[in-house]
Design a protein around this motif. Structure first.
Motif, PDB file in Angstrom:
ATOM      1  N   SER A  19       5.549  -3.034  -2.681  1.00 44.30           N
ATOM      2  CA  SER A  19       6.131  -1.733  -3.028  1.00 44.30           C
ATOM      3  C   SER A  19       6.778  -1.731  -4.410  1.00 44.30           C
ATOM      4  O   SER A  19       7.312  -0.718  -4.844  1.00 44.30           O
ATOM      5  CB  SER A  19       7.166  -1.333  -1.979  1.00 44.30           C
ATOM      6  OG  SER A  19       8.251  -2.246  -2.003  1.00 44.30           O
ATOM      7  N   TYR A  21       9.320  -3.840  -5.444  1.00 49.81           N
ATOM      8  CA  TYR A  21      10.757  -4.105  -5.347  1.00 49.81           C
ATOM      9  C   TYR A  21      11.333  -4.751  -6.605  1.00 49.81           C
ATOM     10  O   TYR A  21      12.391  -4.350  -7.090  1.00 49.81           O
ATOM     11  CB  TYR A  21      11.034  -4.998  -4.129  1.00 49.81           C
ATOM     12  CG  TYR A  21      12.489  -5.367  -3.981  1.00 49.81           C
ATOM     13  CD1 TYR A  21      13.382  -4.487  -3.378  1.00 49.81           C
ATOM     14  CD2 TYR A  21      12.980  -6.577  -4.463  1.00 49.81           C
ATOM     15  CE1 TYR A  21      14.728  -4.815  -3.247  1.00 49.81           C
ATOM     16  CE2 TYR A  21      14.321  -6.906  -4.337  1.00 49.81           C
ATOM     17  CZ  TYR A  21      15.187  -6.027  -3.735  1.00 49.81           C
ATOM     18  OH  TYR A  21      16.512  -6.340  -3.625  1.00 49.81           O
ATOM     19  N   PRO A  24      11.716  -3.024 -11.313  1.00 46.00           N
ATOM     20  CA  PRO A  24      12.800  -2.562 -12.190  1.00 46.00           C
ATOM     21  C   PRO A  24      13.580  -3.709 -12.839  1.00 46.00           C
ATOM     22  O   PRO A  24      13.910  -3.649 -14.028  1.00 46.00           O
ATOM     23  CB  PRO A  24      13.693  -1.746 -11.256  1.00 46.00           C
ATOM     24  CG  PRO A  24      12.793  -1.310 -10.158  1.00 46.00           C
ATOM     25  CD  PRO A  24      11.820  -2.449  -9.968  1.00 46.00           C
ATOM     26  N   TRP A  48       2.737   2.900  -3.580  1.00 49.53           N
ATOM     27  CA  TRP A  48       4.200   2.826  -3.440  1.00 49.53           C
ATOM     28  C   TRP A  48       4.834   2.345  -4.743  1.00 49.53           C
ATOM     29  O   TRP A  48       5.835   2.893  -5.205  1.00 49.53           O
ATOM     30  CB  TRP A  48       4.579   1.850  -2.328  1.00 49.53           C
ATOM     31  CG  TRP A  48       4.501   2.432  -0.958  1.00 49.53           C
ATOM     32  CD1 TRP A  48       3.412   2.422  -0.137  1.00 49.53           C
ATOM     33  CD2 TRP A  48       5.531   3.096  -0.246  1.00 49.53           C
ATOM     34  NE1 TRP A  48       3.714   3.038   1.048  1.00 49.53           N
ATOM     35  CE2 TRP A  48       5.014   3.453   1.011  1.00 49.53           C
ATOM     36  CE3 TRP A  48       6.853   3.408  -0.548  1.00 49.53           C
ATOM     37  CZ2 TRP A  48       5.773   4.127   1.965  1.00 49.53           C
ATOM     38  CZ3 TRP A  48       7.604   4.065   0.402  1.00 49.53           C
ATOM     39  CH2 TRP A  48       7.058   4.418   1.641  1.00 49.53           C
ATOM     40  N   ALA A  49       4.259   1.313  -5.323  1.00 52.68           N
ATOM     41  CA  ALA A  49       4.785   0.761  -6.574  1.00 52.68           C
ATOM     42  C   ALA A  49       4.703   1.796  -7.691  1.00 52.68           C
ATOM     43  O   ALA A  49       5.620   1.906  -8.504  1.00 52.68           O
ATOM     44  CB  ALA A  49       4.029  -0.509  -6.950  1.00 52.68           C
ATOM     45  N   ARG A  51       4.921   5.026  -7.450  1.00 57.83           N
ATOM     46  CA  ARG A  51       6.036   5.974  -7.288  1.00 57.83           C
ATOM     47  C   ARG A  51       7.334   5.370  -7.815  1.00 57.83           C
ATOM     48  O   ARG A  51       8.106   6.033  -8.502  1.00 57.83           O
ATOM     49  CB  ARG A  51       6.190   6.361  -5.816  1.00 57.83           C
ATOM     50  CG  ARG A  51       5.227   7.428  -5.373  1.00 57.83           C
ATOM     51  CD  ARG A  51       5.594   8.010  -4.020  1.00 57.83           C
ATOM     52  NE  ARG A  51       5.400   7.083  -2.913  1.00 57.83           N
ATOM     53  CZ  ARG A  51       4.234   6.867  -2.308  1.00 57.83           C
ATOM     54  NH1 ARG A  51       3.160   7.506  -2.694  1.00 57.83           N
ATOM     55  NH2 ARG A  51       4.159   5.999  -1.307  1.00 57.83           N
ATOM     56  N   LYS A  52       7.568   4.103  -7.502  1.00 60.59           N
ATOM     57  CA  LYS A  52       8.786   3.435  -7.969  1.00 60.59           C
ATOM     58  C   LYS A  52       8.818   3.387  -9.499  1.00 60.59           C
ATOM     59  O   LYS A  52       9.839   3.663 -10.120  1.00 60.59           O
ATOM     60  CB  LYS A  52       8.884   2.023  -7.400  1.00 60.59           C
ATOM     61  CG  LYS A  52      10.147   1.299  -7.864  1.00 60.59           C
ATOM     62  CD  LYS A  52      10.389   0.059  -7.073  1.00 60.59           C
ATOM     63  CE  LYS A  52      11.029   0.511  -5.795  1.00 60.59           C
ATOM     64  NZ  LYS A  52      11.443  -0.544  -4.899  1.00 60.59           N
ATOM     65  N   GLU A  55       9.513   6.988 -10.763  1.00 60.32           N
ATOM     66  CA  GLU A  55      10.891   7.416 -10.506  1.00 60.32           C
ATOM     67  C   GLU A  55      11.908   6.657 -11.355  1.00 60.32           C
ATOM     68  O   GLU A  55      12.893   7.231 -11.808  1.00 60.32           O
ATOM     69  CB  GLU A  55      11.225   7.243  -9.022  1.00 60.32           C
ATOM     70  CG  GLU A  55      10.507   8.233  -8.135  1.00 60.32           C
ATOM     71  CD  GLU A  55      10.628   7.904  -6.655  1.00 60.32           C
ATOM     72  OE1 GLU A  55      11.359   6.944  -6.293  1.00 60.32           O
ATOM     73  OE2 GLU A  55       9.972   8.600  -5.855  1.00 60.32           O
ATOM     74  N   ALA A  56      11.675   5.366 -11.554  1.00 61.63           N
ATOM     75  CA  ALA A  56      12.608   4.543 -12.335  1.00 61.63           C
ATOM     76  C   ALA A  56      12.316   4.608 -13.836  1.00 61.63           C
ATOM     77  O   ALA A  56      13.039   4.008 -14.617  1.00 61.63           O
ATOM     78  CB  ALA A  56      12.567   3.100 -11.850  1.00 61.63           C
TER      79      ALA A  56
END
Length: 162
Positions: A19, A21, A24, A48-49, A51-52, A55-56
């Motif tokens: 995902s 994690y 970032p 999933w990654a 989206r991260k 978003e970040a």
């Protein structure tokens, strides 16, 4: 991430990023001049990654759809490879380690964190875990040498190879 000793401008591959994690933290560690590759075999996990990353707002992160033995990264394209809770999922560890050896720059660092082969309050079933000795043998057979072992994780081992 601190134990990896990352520096601004380095190129890092998070193999088995899932995902995303760690993306970032890796992104911040290498800064705007560096690049982080989030590598995974599962398209669902890369979604999933992605989206991260969006978003970040991580402009230095690139996502890569790999195979079980090929990261799809060019030879000598990264300085550090990180595998966290991934090694026990790899179907052909020997093949992947050979690919990672080609992918790493001269003097590059390979960091493997995976579950200790003993009961822990979390993690995969004991039958799915791989002992650190087995990991060391496979990785060293691919041309790496064990450089350091970190011991601060309660449920995982942390092996660093050059």
């Amino acid at each position: 991430v601190k134990a990896l000793g990352l520096r601004p401008g380095q190129r890092v591959a998070d193999v088995g990023t899932g995902s995303g994690y760690f993306l970032p933290w890796l992104s911040r560690a290498v800064g705007s001049e560096g690049v982080v590759y989030g590598v995974d075999v599962q398209t669902e996990m890369l979604a999933w990654a992605e989206r991260k990353v969006r978003e970040a707002r991580l402009p230095n992160v690139r996502l890569v759809h790999s195979t079980d033995t090929d990261t799809k990264l060019p030879p000598q394209s990264v300085d550090v490879v990180l595998l966290v809770n991934t090694y026990h999922e790899v179907h052909d560890p020997s093949g992947l380690m050979k690919n990672l050896r080609k992918t790493l720059s001269s003097g590059g660092l390979l960091a493997i964190i995976d579950w200790k082969p003993e009961p822990t309050p979390m993690g995969p079933p004991l039958g799915h875990r791989v002992s650190p000795d087995t990991v060391k043998k496979t990785v060293e057979a691919a041309g790496f040498r064990l450089w350091r072992e970190e011991t601060f994780l309660p449920y995982q081992y942390f092996l660093l190879f050059r």
